[in-house]
Design a protein around this motif. Sequence first.
Motif, PDB file in Angstrom:
ATOM      1  N   ALA A 133       0.848  -1.187   0.000  1.00  0.00           N
ATOM      2  CA  ALA A 133       0.000   0.000   0.000  1.00  0.00           C
ATOM      3  C   ALA A 133       0.886   1.241   0.000  1.00  0.00           C
ATOM      4  CB  ALA A 133      -0.895   0.007   1.236  1.00  0.00           C
ATOM      5  N   PHE A 154      -2.992   5.455   0.565  1.00  0.00           N
ATOM      6  CA  PHE A 154      -3.456   5.987  -0.702  1.00  0.00           C
ATOM      7  C   PHE A 154      -3.687   4.846  -1.685  1.00  0.00           C
ATOM      8  CE2 PHE A 154      -0.580   9.038   1.296  1.00  0.00           C
ATOM      9  CZ  PHE A 154      -1.400  10.156   1.379  1.00  0.00           C
ATOM     10  N   THR A 155      -4.667   5.017  -2.557  1.00  0.00           N
ATOM     11  CA  THR A 155      -4.937   4.038  -3.602  1.00  0.00           C
ATOM     12  C   THR A 155      -3.857   4.165  -4.664  1.00  0.00           C
ATOM     13  OG1 THR A 155      -7.303   4.308  -3.232  1.00  0.00           O
ATOM     14  CG2 THR A 155      -6.646   3.276  -5.285  1.00  0.00           C
ATOM     15  N   SER A 156      -3.334   3.024  -5.094  1.00  0.00           N
ATOM     16  CA  SER A 156      -2.308   3.067  -6.139  1.00  0.00           C
ATOM     17  C   SER A 156      -2.958   2.841  -7.500  1.00  0.00           C
ATOM     18  CB  SER A 156      -1.222   2.021  -5.881  1.00  0.00           C
ATOM     19  OG  SER A 156      -1.757   0.736  -6.001  1.00  0.00           O
ATOM     20  N   CYS A 157      -2.244   3.188  -8.512  1.00  0.00           N
ATOM     21  CA  CYS A 157      -2.698   3.060  -9.892  1.00  0.00           C
ATOM     22  C   CYS A 157      -2.570   1.604 -10.339  1.00  0.00           C
ATOM     23  CB  CYS A 157      -1.821   3.975 -10.749  1.00  0.00           C
ATOM     24  SG  CYS A 157      -1.804   3.617 -12.490  1.00  0.00           S
TER      25      CYS A 157
END
Length: 134
Positions: A27, A44-47
């Motif tokens: 993450a 945070f959301t990753s790509c």
Amino acid sequence: MSERPRRGAVHEHRAPSDCPVCGDRLAVTRLGCGSCGTELAGVFTSCAFCALDEAETEMLTVFLASRGNLRDLEKHLGVSYPTARLRFNQLLEKLGLAEPAEAAPTTPTREQVLAEVASGALSPDEAAALLASL
């Protein structure tokens, strides 16, 4: 004369997507500004595309640049059409854009894989990976 990097410049490296200890998905928990040093911490959301390795990114780029033409992808990879289609389906699966069952009809046979190794279109390591998935 090449330009020297400025002092304190951040060199871009591809972040790992999987944990080297347990193999689970990593993450993103910290972001930083290379210019002023500001840092943000959190989860945070990753790509989805960030998890692709260099070869997969190149394959996707060639596919998009050729407007979705698998024949162009086949030529770029130097493999047979069934192998190019299999690799593209594996890429779609990795991105979560395809059902795993979609790859089954395009899986090359053992004989096709061996023929590609004999012709030099497929390396022995790639063939071993394909044969292991059959």
